[in-house]
Design an enzyme around this catalytic site. Structure first.
Site, mmCIF file in Angstrom:
data_model
loop_
_atom_site.group_PDB
_atom_site.id
_atom_site.type_symbol
_atom_site.label_atom_id
_atom_site.label_comp_id
_atom_site.label_asym_id
_atom_site.label_seq_id
_atom_site.Cartn_x
_atom_site.Cartn_y
_atom_site.Cartn_z
ATOM 1 C CD GLU A 12 -2.795 1.312 2.421
ATOM 2 O OE1 GLU A 12 -2.703 0.454 3.330
ATOM 3 O OE2 GLU A 12 -3.634 2.218 2.453
ATOM 4 C CE LYS B 188 -5.945 -0.269 1.606
ATOM 5 N NZ LYS B 188 -6.597 -0.857 2.788
HETATM 6 P P1 13P Z 1 -9.336 4.057 4.138
HETATM 7 O O1 13P Z 1 -10.125 3.337 3.077
HETATM 8 O O2 13P Z 1 -10.184 4.645 5.219
HETATM 9 O O3 13P Z 1 -8.336 5.009 3.543
HETATM 10 O O4 13P Z 1 -8.515 2.942 4.881
HETATM 11 C C1 13P Z 1 -7.880 1.993 4.141
HETATM 12 C C2 13P Z 1 -6.645 1.605 4.803
HETATM 13 O O5 13P Z 1 -6.449 0.454 5.092
HETATM 14 C C3 13P Z 1 -5.642 2.632 5.057
HETATM 15 O O6 13P Z 1 -4.433 2.026 5.330
#
Ligand code: 13P
Length: 342
Positions: A177, A219
């Site tokens: 991510e 992600k």
């Molecule tokens: P949000 O969808 O609220 O941004 O959270 C996703 C997430 O896992 C952030 O690390």
């Protein structure tokens, strides 16, 4: 590591138009959200809230995996049933956030580096034994005056790649991510340029660290104009900018791209994901799916307010958002789904 198991798990996480539910807020973040609503910031309140979420009837029809936090993965329902068991019995794959948070980066004012590599191998083994089959690590990239710097992008990409390699060694599918933040007045084009550079650096590092692309999930952020930018593009323009940026930078071997919501409203996040699938699904090499936190949970949290009497209504709101995103994966979400309880 068993490569085939990793590939199978990654495929299951993006199968059947389902998506991921992020309920991995750290205790400070969860407490901040509770404080806004006057909910007590206690371990018991956090446990009760997560119990509400994971016991939502029918959740497994729309959600393939749930990302938990260290405190949550060790908790039980009020009747003593371990959360991991509840999730697994609902047909949902348990996952775990394993980074230790984004901290101020030395020599880089306004930028952050995500920590958590020390001791990670041992922690991953423990989580695997507990039943987790995938993990998450979030890097944060801010856009602003002369940022992001190359130093920040490279350090975060390197950490993501080392985390991902350790996950695969332990039999956990890494959710990689790199989040380019929405905060700021930057344009959609600036977000696209930064996202592009970040993705190139991340995939370069993943390759260098020998991460198997078919056994991971990306992600990313959607490509969006900054929250305070005067020009806010349409849903279709955001969908085009996002998928075109990804097509240029994400290898086809990656099975799925699961977007974070990053502070968008639930309805807007669904509409944008829907437009991406409506316009690109037929020629997209990867599944375009969701890994939303706030965009799925927020309405439920607002309704719950820490009160037992509100649990059932809150669960309905959670299921509604999960179902809307499941429809968005097929390009079949529309505004009429909202407000009707679907
Ligand atoms: P949000 O969808 O609220 O941004 O959270 C996703 C997430 O896992 C952030 O690390």
């Amino acid at each position: 590591m068993n490569a085939q198991d990793l590939i199978e798990t990654a495929k299951m996480l993006v199968a059947d138009n389902k998506g991921l539910l992020a309920i991995d807020e750290s205790n400070p973040t969860c407490n901040k959200r509770f404080a806004k609503l006057g909910i007590p910031q206690t371990e018991e309140a956090r446990r009760a809230y997560r119990e509400l979420i994971i016991t939502t009837p029918g959740l497994g029809e729309y959600i393939s995996g749930a990302i938990l936090y260290d405190e949550t993965i060790r908790q039980q329902k009020q009747d003593g049933t371990p959360f991991i068991q509840v999730i697994t019995e609902a047909g949902i794959i348990p996952g775990i956030k394993v980074d230790m948070g984004a901290k101020a980066m030395a020599g880089h004012p306004g930028e952050k580096i995500t920590e958590g590599l020390d001791g990670l191998r041992d922690r991953l083994q423990e989580y695997f034994q507990m039943g987790a089959r995938f993990a998450k690590w979030r890097a944060v990239i801010a856009i602003g005056d002369r940022i992001p710097s190359q130093g920040c992008i490279e350090a975060n990409a390197h950490a993501l790649a080392r985390y991902a390699a350790l996950c695969q060694e332990a039999g956990l599918v890494p959710i990689v991510e790199p989040e380019v933040l929405m905060d700021g007045a930057h344009t959609l084009d600036q977000c696209s340029e930064v996202t592009e550079e970040v993705l190139q650096t991340v995939f370069n590092q993943l390759y260098t660290q020998r991460v198997m692309q078919s056994g991971m999930i990306l992600k990313p952020n959607m490509v969006l104009p900054g929250l305070t930018c005067s020009q806010q593009e349409s849903v279709d323009e955001v969908a085009d900018a996002t998928v075109n940026c990804l097509l240029r930078n994400v290898p086809a071997a990656v099975p799925g791209i699961a977007f974070l919501s990053g502070g968008q409203s639930g309805e807007l996040a669904s509409a944008r994901l829907n437009a991406m699938n409506f316009r690109f699904k037929a020629r997209s090499p990867w599944a375009l799916t969701f890994s939303f936190g706030r965009a799925i949970q927020q309405p439920a949290l607002d309704i719950w307010q820490g009160k037992e009497a509100n649990i059932s209504k809150a669960q309905q709101a959670l299921l509604h958002r999960a179902k809307c995103n499941w429809a968005a994966r097929r390009g079949e979400y529309n505004a009429a789904m909202e407000g009707k309880g679907v």
